[in-house]
Design a protein around this motif. Sequence first.
Motif, PDB file in Angstrom:
ATOM      1  N   THR B 178      18.560 -18.408   2.944  1.00 27.01           N
ATOM      2  CA  THR B 178      18.712 -19.795   3.676  1.00 27.01           C
ATOM      3  C   THR B 178      18.802 -19.724   5.189  1.00 27.01           C
ATOM      4  N   PRO B 179      17.556 -20.361   5.930  1.00 24.21           N
ATOM      5  CA  PRO B 179      17.590 -20.429   7.264  1.00 24.21           C
ATOM      6  C   PRO B 179      18.828 -21.028   7.919  1.00 24.21           C
ATOM      7  N   HIS B 180      19.293 -20.576   9.028  1.00 22.74           N
ATOM      8  CA  HIS B 180      20.383 -20.955   9.796  1.00 22.74           C
ATOM      9  C   HIS B 180      20.132 -22.606  10.269  1.00 22.74           C
ATOM     10  N   ALA B 181      21.396 -23.277   9.846  1.00 21.50           N
ATOM     11  CA  ALA B 181      21.238 -24.803  10.007  1.00 21.50           C
ATOM     12  C   ALA B 181      20.770 -25.689   9.142  1.00 21.50           C
ATOM     13  N   ALA B 182      20.036 -25.006   8.033  1.00 19.26           N
ATOM     14  CA  ALA B 182      19.543 -25.836   6.834  1.00 19.26           C
ATOM     15  C   ALA B 182      20.676 -26.386   5.888  1.00 19.26           C
ATOM     16  N   ALA B 183      20.607 -27.415   5.572  1.00 21.38           N
ATOM     17  CA  ALA B 183      21.598 -28.024   4.660  1.00 21.38           C
ATOM     18  C   ALA B 183      21.174 -27.685   3.371  1.00 21.38           C
ATOM     19  N   THR B 184      22.437 -27.345   2.334  1.00 20.46           N
ATOM     20  CA  THR B 184      22.149 -27.238   0.760  1.00 20.46           C
ATOM     21  C   THR B 184      23.496 -27.795   0.387  1.00 20.46           C
ATOM     22  N   THR B 185      23.421 -27.578  -0.942  1.00 19.29           N
ATOM     23  CA  THR B 185      24.748 -28.397  -1.617  1.00 19.29           C
ATOM     24  C   THR B 185      25.952 -27.427  -1.045  1.00 19.29           C
ATOM     25  N   ARG B 265       3.096 -24.661   9.159  1.00 17.75           N
ATOM     26  CA  ARG B 265       4.094 -24.651  10.283  1.00 17.75           C
ATOM     27  C   ARG B 265       5.226 -23.626  10.562  1.00 17.75           C
ATOM     28  N   ALA B 266       5.625 -23.306   9.440  1.00 19.54           N
ATOM     29  CA  ALA B 266       6.686 -22.199   9.646  1.00 19.54           C
ATOM     30  C   ALA B 266       6.061 -20.907  10.256  1.00 19.54           C
ATOM     31  N   VAL B 267       4.617 -20.703   9.841  1.00 22.06           N
ATOM     32  CA  VAL B 267       4.350 -19.340  10.401  1.00 22.06           C
ATOM     33  C   VAL B 267       3.799 -19.835  11.771  1.00 22.06           C
ATOM     34  N   GLU B 268       3.305 -20.934  12.098  1.00 23.05           N
ATOM     35  CA  GLU B 268       2.783 -21.297  13.139  1.00 23.05           C
ATOM     36  C   GLU B 268       3.887 -21.275  14.457  1.00 23.05           C
ATOM     37  N   CYS B 269       5.140 -21.719  14.328  1.00 17.25           N
ATOM     38  CA  CYS B 269       6.268 -21.838  14.919  1.00 17.25           C
ATOM     39  C   CYS B 269       6.832 -20.344  15.112  1.00 17.25           C
ATOM     40  N   GLY B 270       6.602 -19.484  14.375  1.00 18.77           N
ATOM     41  CA  GLY B 270       7.282 -18.197  14.438  1.00 18.77           C
ATOM     42  C   GLY B 270       8.269 -17.973  13.746  1.00 18.77           C
ATOM     43  N   LEU B 271       8.889 -19.033  12.815  1.00 27.83           N
ATOM     44  CA  LEU B 271      10.240 -18.744  11.972  1.00 27.83           C
ATOM     45  C   LEU B 271       9.823 -17.934  10.959  1.00 27.83           C
ATOM     46  N   PHE B 272       8.732 -17.702  10.378  1.00 31.09           N
ATOM     47  CA  PHE B 272       8.250 -16.890   9.445  1.00 31.09           C
ATOM     48  C   PHE B 272       7.113 -16.151   9.561  1.00 31.09           C
ATOM     49  N   PRO B 273       7.352 -15.008  10.404  1.00 33.44           N
ATOM     50  CA  PRO B 273       6.201 -14.066  11.121  1.00 33.44           C
ATOM     51  C   PRO B 273       5.505 -13.394   9.824  1.00 33.44           C
ATOM     52  N   LEU B 274       4.128 -13.371   9.849  1.00 33.61           N
ATOM     53  CA  LEU B 274       3.527 -12.581   8.579  1.00 33.61           C
ATOM     54  C   LEU B 274       3.243 -11.068   9.272  1.00 33.61           C
ATOM     55  N   VAL B 275       4.091 -10.297   8.835  1.00 36.23           N
ATOM     56  CA  VAL B 275       4.079  -8.971   9.307  1.00 36.23           C
ATOM     57  C   VAL B 275       3.747  -8.007   8.088  1.00 36.23           C
ATOM     58  N   GLN B 318      18.930 -27.126  17.237  1.00 34.15           N
ATOM     59  CA  GLN B 318      17.449 -26.989  17.158  1.00 34.15           C
ATOM     60  C   GLN B 318      17.231 -25.857  18.418  1.00 34.15           C
ATOM     61  N   ALA B 319      17.748 -26.123  19.448  1.00 36.16           N
ATOM     62  CA  ALA B 319      17.410 -24.971  20.455  1.00 36.16           C
ATOM     63  C   ALA B 319      17.629 -23.561  19.873  1.00 36.16           C
ATOM     64  N   HIS B 320      18.734 -23.347  19.063  1.00 36.82           N
ATOM     65  CA  HIS B 320      18.954 -22.235  18.418  1.00 36.82           C
ATOM     66  C   HIS B 320      17.788 -21.736  17.669  1.00 36.82           C
ATOM     67  N   LEU B 321      17.323 -22.612  16.677  1.00 33.08           N
ATOM     68  CA  LEU B 321      16.307 -22.272  16.019  1.00 33.08           C
ATOM     69  C   LEU B 321      15.146 -21.779  16.649  1.00 33.08           C
ATOM     70  N   GLN B 322      14.756 -22.568  17.788  1.00 36.05           N
ATOM     71  CA  GLN B 322      13.692 -22.473  18.690  1.00 36.05           C
ATOM     72  C   GLN B 322      13.869 -21.018  19.293  1.00 36.05           C
ATOM     73  N   ALA B 323      14.963 -20.657  19.661  1.00 40.78           N
ATOM     74  CA  ALA B 323      15.098 -19.354  20.329  1.00 40.78           C
ATOM     75  C   ALA B 323      14.997 -18.131  19.289  1.00 40.78           C
ATOM     76  N   LEU B 324      15.300 -18.420  17.958  1.00 38.18           N
ATOM     77  CA  LEU B 324      15.073 -17.351  16.770  1.00 38.18           C
ATOM     78  C   LEU B 324      13.595 -17.315  16.587  1.00 38.18           C
ATOM     79  N   ALA B 325      12.794 -18.662  16.730  1.00 37.55           N
ATOM     80  CA  ALA B 325      11.407 -18.205  16.679  1.00 37.55           C
ATOM     81  C   ALA B 325      11.012 -17.333  17.744  1.00 37.55           C
TER      82      ALA B 325
END
Lengths: 563, 361
Positions: B178-185, B265-275, B318-325
């Motif tokens: 689960t990514p950082h800052a995502a809400a789950t139960t 969008r996950a790929v395009e923002c860099g959070l899920f890099p296709l490597v 949000q800034a944290h997730l942007q920094a991770l991307a």
Amino acid sequence: MTTLTRGAWGYAGASLDFKTGNWRSTDKPVHLHAKAPCHAACPAGEDQQAWFALLQEGRAQDAWEALVAANPLPGVTGRVCPHPCESACNRATLDGALAIHNVERWLGDEAVAKGWAYPLEAPAGDAPVVAIVGAGPGGLSAAYHCLRLGLKAEIFEAAPQPGGLLRSAIPPTRLPRAALDAELERLLALPGLTLTLRARLGRDVSLDELSSRYAAVLLAPGCQEGKEWDVAGAVPTDHREGLALLREFMDHGSFPEAQRVIVHGGGNTAMDLCRLMKRAGSEHVTLVTASGLPGPNTAPGDLINVVPRELEEALEEGVEIIDHATVGRLIMKGSKVTGVEVVSLRKLPGGDGRTHRVAFEGTERILPADMVIPCIGERVDPEGLEGLLERGYLRPADSWGSLSRPNVYAIGDASGQSGTVAAAIGDGRRAAEALALRLAGEVPVSDARPVLEAPQLNPRYYGGGARPHVPKLPAAARDFDSEIEGDIGRTAALAEAQRCLSCGNCLACDNCWTFCPDNAVIKTQELASDGSHYLFDLDYCKGCGLCAQECPTGYIQMVPEEG
Amino acid sequence: MSDPTPSGSSMPDNPRLAELRRKHGRPPQAPGAEPPQITPRDSQPRFRGLESGHRACQGCGEALAARLVMESAGPDVMVSNATGCLEVFTTTWPQSAWRVPWIHSLFENASAVASGMEAAMKAKGKNTKVLAFGGDGSTYDIGFQTLSGMLERQHNVLYVCYDNEAYMNTGVQRSSSTPHAAATTTSPAGKERMGKRHLKKDLLSIIAAHHIPYAAAASVAYPQDLQRKVRYAMGIEGPTFLVIHSPCPLGWKHDSCLTIEVARRAVECGLFPLVELERGAVTNVMPIRKPRPVRDYLELQGRFRHLFAEDPRAEEEQAHLQALADHNIATFGLTGDAEDPADTGGAALVHRGGPLASGGF
């Protein structure tokens, strides 16, 4: 063999017995072939999307055949049409509209050069014959469509040559006579078409005679008479009307001497006249028009009604334009014009729901002038049409051109709508289709499909690409004969076809088939009945809407379930 | 010993099962019988390893990913499936959506079962490739140990992880994916925390550290790229690993029609890099033509809704997730030099006549 006690299995693919289609709660996907905006905007009724699709596959001749199914004169319209298709093109929201008119023109010229035959068969020997008055674009289009529909056509033309205003009013710099003649000759040589020249309605033939001898009569006489013009009752002695002056120039090659010319009007005739007079040596040529010039604040209905590139070229050549203005007063020395008073105005909605022209006090200015030429439109020559005209025009009752007299139709400029060559060609097609159906005892119906708007596309799937460069004669090299806009050529035309977004029609790109999580899109080898290569298996479709979302062209749409 | 029966009623001791099989099962065609009518579904120009009728939710990214994998891996494959959504929604007794040999044992042992299947195939002299499927729960967390063992023993297995970033089958509990800052139960957003406190586990690096021949990340938004990676892995003798980003409309709380857009969008923002990594080294990446802000990815999903609240912590996360991307983009060099037909823009292009047709620019 031992009995299995701890495990169990299901047969491969047995889940097919479970129809997940009943999970759909709201919407289901359908293939919806909406009209591409170019097609919806085309006065001639061409389906540009359809012929671009064939061109995308490199099938130039098939593309031309699809084009001439609506418009038999692509070489002409590709040169003279104000191309509302390009203004409507959804690609304008991405990286610029397609250069539709350039590709249309290339296809038209290619057909002439390669001698591609018009895709129609000779009508049967006993086919009904339709009489057509006028061999302008509307009459020629009507005749051609009669042939396509299995009827014969006989055209009566008053002039010694066919072509109507294509020949008499459009300068060769826009439409070289060689290009016009090439297409007209091919059209007129079609079997089943007869052309009688120097046959004038009212003098050589009468409407009653035509009505009794032919299955139907199509009236495409055009507008030949200048409207009466005066400014507050004043008319100069040397008054000349714009179209008459233009026609005279086409015949004799000269204009009356004038150094300061004011042209009053806002159409292609006014624009052609301004440019030709400027080129013929008039020092100052000023167009005074009530419409607006293209710009961010100009409403579409207020825009000056000329071919956009003509306007651009006129400004390049030094024609001055005063927009949102009118001639309020003529300054006369005796009965000779020495100047005009120009006043600003706007077309504004009045209390009665109609648009009014409101001139603004305090904006009057005096311009010196030797000559004032009105280009305010023409009306139908009433000779031979007595009793049919209503306020100067034929004014048909419906979009098929039907007049009050049975089996008589009106086409083109004479019907009193905003006249372009493409509109006349479209009128001719619709009238021919309606009369063919009515002769067969059927009723014509219009195409009520919706238009596909840009937000319904998924632009993620299209590549970039700029409009092709179009060669153009520099302003200094322009004369009275050489064509100004050049040919883009085969390579650029085929590349331009690849830019078409195929709005509202299936690309066969496989996106729906690839992205369906439920395997509910079935690919077919032959074209399915709706013209695509895909079927929705609604037994399994859960209605998630992925296919519609990821369809590049908007061909898949989610619609509510019936019942 | 019981009498072998040809029609598959192998459990005469359970009349209820026999009844269900008669009702829902599809007994194989008897020799010499009238051949069934060929329907358009039967003549699809692709292998249907995972059939319709499965019970995945509307717009399920995992069902799509599994279907795409089966198309390019099948038909000569066997599947060992861990517990999870994929297992549950494809095999509702007595039906199965699979059209290949498929086995489910436990949550934690898909890789161990696959190792055994591979050893059995080897002993029998067969070339049938073994696939092991698991969600992120069974791959990142519960089955991690058996996966590591399988890779270490160099079994000839392709392991595919369908990564929907939480335990969706049991009702959206956080996993180590689960990514950082995502809400789950179990990582709710509220007064104490803005969703999950910890970071998404960098599983691919751990897998690559086993020095296996091939490990790669793919996304359902780029199906041609995904299938190329499957085909490449299928051609390798030895352990290979593929993690596929598979949006879950239910758990991520986005509209079911947006599955592909969210993944893209996950790929395009860099959070899920296709490597792609071979023997531990990065050998290929899908360049991003025009990196998008992480915000564009987050705004489509309800699990990140709290990051758009009037709250300084929301801005910080949000800034944290942007920094991770941005870190991913810098680490893998995801920005291309020029437009590339294989970058995120070029790979999405369609042409008249499908992906195999020539044409375009």
